[in-house]
Design an enzyme around this catalytic site. Structure first.
Site, PDB file in Angstrom:
ATOM      1  N   TRP A  97       0.848  -1.268   0.136  1.00  0.00           N
ATOM      2  CA  TRP A  97       0.016  -0.085   0.041  1.00  0.00           C
ATOM      3  C   TRP A  97       0.892   1.190  -0.029  1.00  0.00           C
ATOM      4  O   TRP A  97       0.614   2.094  -0.743  1.00  0.00           O
ATOM      5  CB  TRP A  97      -0.990   0.029   1.256  1.00  0.00           C
ATOM      6  CG  TRP A  97      -1.818   1.280   1.434  1.00  0.00           C
ATOM      7  CD1 TRP A  97      -2.248   2.096   0.566  1.00  0.00           C
ATOM      8  CD2 TRP A  97      -2.602   1.605   2.520  1.00  0.00           C
ATOM      9  NE1 TRP A  97      -2.978   3.287   0.893  1.00  0.00           N
ATOM     10  CE2 TRP A  97      -3.458   2.878   2.100  1.00  0.00           C
ATOM     11  CE3 TRP A  97      -2.710   1.124   3.764  1.00  0.00           C
ATOM     12  CZ2 TRP A  97      -4.118   3.400   3.193  1.00  0.00           C
ATOM     13  CZ3 TRP A  97      -3.565   1.830   4.854  1.00  0.00           C
ATOM     14  CH2 TRP A  97      -4.111   2.733   4.438  1.00  0.00           C
ATOM     15  N   TYR A 123      -4.298   1.418  -4.967  1.00  0.00           N
ATOM     16  CA  TYR A 123      -2.938   2.125  -4.099  1.00  0.00           C
ATOM     17  C   TYR A 123      -2.139   2.922  -5.177  1.00  0.00           C
ATOM     18  O   TYR A 123      -1.457   2.135  -5.998  1.00  0.00           O
ATOM     19  CB  TYR A 123      -2.049   1.004  -3.835  1.00  0.00           C
ATOM     20  CG  TYR A 123      -2.681  -0.088  -2.593  1.00  0.00           C
ATOM     21  CD1 TYR A 123      -3.777   0.325  -1.830  1.00  0.00           C
ATOM     22  CD2 TYR A 123      -2.191  -1.279  -2.025  1.00  0.00           C
ATOM     23  CE1 TYR A 123      -4.295  -0.251  -0.935  1.00  0.00           C
ATOM     24  CE2 TYR A 123      -2.773  -1.970  -1.090  1.00  0.00           C
ATOM     25  CZ  TYR A 123      -3.764  -1.674  -0.640  1.00  0.00           C
ATOM     26  OH  TYR A 123      -4.301  -2.399   0.505  1.00  0.00           O
ATOM     27  N   HIS A 140     -12.162  -5.798  -1.815  1.00  0.00           N
ATOM     28  CA  HIS A 140     -11.472  -4.823  -0.912  1.00  0.00           C
ATOM     29  C   HIS A 140     -12.420  -4.369   0.265  1.00  0.00           C
ATOM     30  O   HIS A 140     -12.906  -3.347  -0.284  1.00  0.00           O
ATOM     31  CB  HIS A 140     -10.859  -3.889  -1.770  1.00  0.00           C
ATOM     32  CG  HIS A 140      -9.716  -3.300  -1.358  1.00  0.00           C
ATOM     33  ND1 HIS A 140      -8.872  -2.328  -2.002  1.00  0.00           N
ATOM     34  CD2 HIS A 140      -9.270  -2.968   0.155  1.00  0.00           C
ATOM     35  CE1 HIS A 140      -8.045  -1.826  -1.236  1.00  0.00           C
ATOM     36  NE2 HIS A 140      -8.322  -2.122   0.054  1.00  0.00           N
ATOM     37  N   SER A 184     -10.901  -9.218   1.659  1.00  0.00           N
ATOM     38  CA  SER A 184     -10.409  -8.499   2.621  1.00  0.00           C
ATOM     39  C   SER A 184     -11.408  -7.970   3.432  1.00  0.00           C
ATOM     40  O   SER A 184     -12.455  -7.095   2.702  1.00  0.00           O
ATOM     41  CB  SER A 184      -9.571  -7.318   2.088  1.00  0.00           C
ATOM     42  OG  SER A 184      -8.846  -6.751   3.133  1.00  0.00           O
TER      43      SER A 184
HETATM   44  N1  LIG Z   1      -8.368  -2.865   3.423  1.00  0.00           N
HETATM   45  C1  LIG Z   1      -7.281  -3.663   2.966  1.00  0.00           C
HETATM   46  O1  LIG Z   1      -7.520  -4.556   2.373  1.00  0.00           O
HETATM   47  C2  LIG Z   1      -6.060  -3.078   3.641  1.00  0.00           C
HETATM   48  C3  LIG Z   1      -5.976  -1.984   4.525  1.00  0.00           C
HETATM   49  C4  LIG Z   1      -4.628  -1.775   5.255  1.00  0.00           C
HETATM   50  C5  LIG Z   1      -3.627  -2.438   4.744  1.00  0.00           C
HETATM   51  N2  LIG Z   1      -3.800  -3.403   3.977  1.00  0.00           N
HETATM   52  C6  LIG Z   1      -2.593  -4.175   3.287  1.00  0.00           C
HETATM   53  O2  LIG Z   1      -1.790  -4.557   4.578  1.00  0.00           O
HETATM   54  C7  LIG Z   1      -0.196  -4.079   4.435  1.00  0.00           C
HETATM   55  C8  LIG Z   1       0.282  -3.685   5.704  1.00  0.00           C
HETATM   56  O3  LIG Z   1      -0.386  -2.693   6.588  1.00  0.00           O
HETATM   57  P1  LIG Z   1      -0.209  -1.249   6.599  1.00  0.00           P
HETATM   58  O4  LIG Z   1       1.098  -0.871   5.438  1.00  0.00           O
HETATM   59  O5  LIG Z   1      -1.500  -0.508   6.654  1.00  0.00           O
HETATM   60  O6  LIG Z   1       0.292  -1.116   7.970  1.00  0.00           O
HETATM   61  P2  LIG Z   1       1.707  -1.629   8.718  1.00  0.00           P
HETATM   62  O7  LIG Z   1       2.352  -2.931   7.938  1.00  0.00           O
HETATM   63  O8  LIG Z   1       1.219  -2.085  10.051  1.00  0.00           O
HETATM   64  O9  LIG Z   1       2.486  -0.490   8.930  1.00  0.00           O
HETATM   65  C9  LIG Z   1       3.446  -0.138   7.807  1.00  0.00           C
HETATM   66  C10 LIG Z   1       4.398   1.000   8.021  1.00  0.00           C
HETATM   67  O10 LIG Z   1       5.188   1.081   8.899  1.00  0.00           O
HETATM   68  C11 LIG Z   1       6.172   1.422   8.793  1.00  0.00           C
HETATM   69  N3  LIG Z   1       7.477   0.341   8.901  1.00  0.00           N
HETATM   70  C12 LIG Z   1       7.342  -0.612   8.203  1.00  0.00           C
HETATM   71  N4  LIG Z   1       8.304  -1.721   8.489  1.00  0.00           N
HETATM   72  C13 LIG Z   1       9.065  -1.076   9.410  1.00  0.00           C
HETATM   73  C14 LIG Z   1      10.452  -1.224  10.301  1.00  0.00           C
HETATM   74  N5  LIG Z   1      10.915  -2.535  10.070  1.00  0.00           N
HETATM   75  N6  LIG Z   1      10.797  -0.174  10.990  1.00  0.00           N
HETATM   76  C15 LIG Z   1      10.261   0.953  11.034  1.00  0.00           C
HETATM   77  N7  LIG Z   1       9.210   1.379  10.313  1.00  0.00           N
HETATM   78  C16 LIG Z   1       8.584   0.464   9.486  1.00  0.00           C
HETATM   79  C17 LIG Z   1       6.380   1.868   7.310  1.00  0.00           C
HETATM   80  O11 LIG Z   1       6.021   3.327   7.302  1.00  0.00           O
HETATM   81  P3  LIG Z   1       6.930   4.611   7.795  1.00  0.00           P
HETATM   82  O12 LIG Z   1       8.069   4.399   7.405  1.00  0.00           O
HETATM   83  O13 LIG Z   1       6.309   5.736   7.024  1.00  0.00           O
HETATM   84  O14 LIG Z   1       6.653   4.703   9.161  1.00  0.00           O
HETATM   85  C18 LIG Z   1       5.027   0.953   6.795  1.00  0.00           C
HETATM   86  O15 LIG Z   1       4.717   1.704   5.701  1.00  0.00           O
HETATM   87  C19 LIG Z   1      -0.662  -2.862   3.296  1.00  0.00           C
HETATM   88  O16 LIG Z   1       0.623  -2.470   2.793  1.00  0.00           O
HETATM   89  C20 LIG Z   1      -1.642  -3.476   2.380  1.00  0.00           C
HETATM   90  O17 LIG Z   1      -0.953  -4.220   1.562  1.00  0.00           O
HETATM   91  C21 LIG Z   1      -4.975  -3.751   3.094  1.00  0.00           C
END
Ligand SMILES: NC(=O)c1ccc[n+]([C@@H]2O[C@H](COP(=O)([O-])OP(=O)(O)OC[C@H]3O[C@@H](n4cnc5c(N)ncnc54)[C@H](OP(=O)(O)O)[C@@H]3O)[C@@H](O)[C@H]2O)c1
Length: 328
Positions: free
Chosen positions: A21, A56, A122, A153
């Site tokens: 995302w 996205y 989605h 999802s």
């Molecule tokens: N409705 C849906 O279906 C839906 C909704 C939400 C998400 N998703 C999917 O789920 C995936 C994961 O969720 P999410 O991206 O919302 O949240 P997440 O995985 O909880 O957080 C991701 C963010 O945390 C930071 N990060 C990641 N790894 C890190 C590390 N090792 N150290 C420090 N910061 C780190 C990065 O942002 P920064 O560097 O900017 O802090 C990253 O963009 C999405 O990419 C998407 O594919 C789907």
């Protein structure tokens, strides 16, 4: 890297995958060259599963993933995408045969492929689950060879339970992390009984569970951590897992003490998810190679002990449960 079966599908996926995302948009400024480097680093660290969506960055994320696959012809990279959020307003009627076909055709073009490995609805409106014909349209596309598999999802455990009653739903993607325990209690037993693959999204609570955020952390105007704190644009649960920011920061301070030697808080958060065998793959978002490698490293960590699991549960029960458990 550890690999797990993705439900009844033919895919064996890395237990940590790549959430794509942020590399599309809605997370502040991103640079395609950095994003591509992050994707390559993820594959080099053993990840073979990417989660993206047609919305996205309006296809930017899908096109970057297509580039990754073109640049790594020898590696298997399973790609899950999503459809439904191109609708101007979420209605059950919007999930028509015509719309679904158009969205899938667009994703096929963006991903530069003949068949999507996994298409997920989605976070559709819950009324979808009373419309078997919508799942019939997806069955038609599987028969036509455009989809290899499909899943959903969802926002809530209730939606997950309704989704898996449709027999060809192969996967459910749901928010699951140290701040969101209800799926383990109320959904995972059903997912296991039906052999449905579970994709754990928002595993780092939008970055809170990395321990790097502070009360004065600033987010850019186009970062949902600034514009969706109260659910202004989409479900509030997608931002910081629906936990009020200050409450989340306090809970993180308690979790820091549980980080094993040599690990990071992000790795603890991801390893904690992998303790649940119903989960096929956790899909942390990553924007840089460093993040992707750190996240992949969680799968190489030893299992957490009972004391740590109980301590995480205590933090949840004492500080988070009352704020989120009934809502999702
Ligand atoms: N409705 C849906 O279906 C839906 C909704 C939400 C998400 N998703 C999917 O789920 C995936 C994961 O969720 P999410 O991206 O919302 O949240 P997440 O995985 O909880 O957080 C991701 C963010 O945390 C930071 N990060 C990641 N790894 C890190 C590390 N090792 N150290 C420090 N910061 C780190 C990065 O942002 P920064 O560097 O900017 O802090 C990253 O963009 C999405 O990419 C998407 O594919 C789907």
């Amino acid at each position: 890297m550890e690999y797990r079966k993705l439900g009844r599908t033919d895919m064996t996926v890395s237990a940590i995958g790549f959430g794509a995302w942020a590399i599309g948009g809605a997370w502040g400024t991103v640079d395609d060259a950095d994003s591509l480097r992050a994707l390559h680093a993820a594959v080099e660290a053993g990840m073979n599963f990417v989660d993206t969506a047609d919305v996205y960055g309006d296809g930017r994320s899908e096109r970057l993933v297509a580039r990754l696959r073109r640049e790594r012809p020898r590696d298997t990279v399973w790609v899950a995408t999503k459809a439904g959020r191109r609708l101007p307003k979420q209605t059950v009627e919007g999930y028509s045969h015509e719309n679904l076909t158009a969205w899938v055709d667009r994703s096929l073009r963006n991903l530069d492929t003949d068949a999507l490995d996994l298409l997920q609805l989605h976070c559709p409106p819950p009324g979808i689950y009373d419309r078997p014909e919508v799942f019939g349209y997806l069955d038609d596309m599987v028969r036509a060879g455009k989809l290899r598999h499909y899943g959903v999802s969802v926002e809530t455990v209730d939606e997950a339970l309704r989704a898996v009653r449709h027999p060809n739903v192969q996967t459910v993607q749901i928010i699951f992390n140290m701040f969101r325990l209800k799926p383990a209690e109320a959904f995972f037993p059903e997912a296991k009984a039906r052999r449905v693959g579970v994709l754990a999204r928002v595993p780092l609570a939008s970055g809170l569970l990395t321990g790097k955020l502070r009360r004065d952390s600033a987010f850019e105007a186009d970062d949902h951590r600034r514009f969706n704190r109260e659910g202004e644009r989409f479900d509030k649960g997608e931002t910081f897992s629906g936990v009020p920011y200050d409450v989340g920061l306090d809970a993180v301070e308690r979790l820091r003490g549980l980080v094993p030697a040599g690990a990071t808080l992000a790795q603890l958060a991801l390893r904690w998810i992998l303790m649940f065998d119903a989960v096929s793959c956790a899909i942390p978002g990553a924007k840089t190679p460093v993040q992707a490698r750190e996240n992949a490293g969680a799968a190489a960590r030893p299992p957490l002990d009972e004391r740590t699991m109980a301590a995480v549960r205590a933090v949840y029960d004492e500080t988070i449960r009352g704020l989120v458990h009934v809502s999702w």
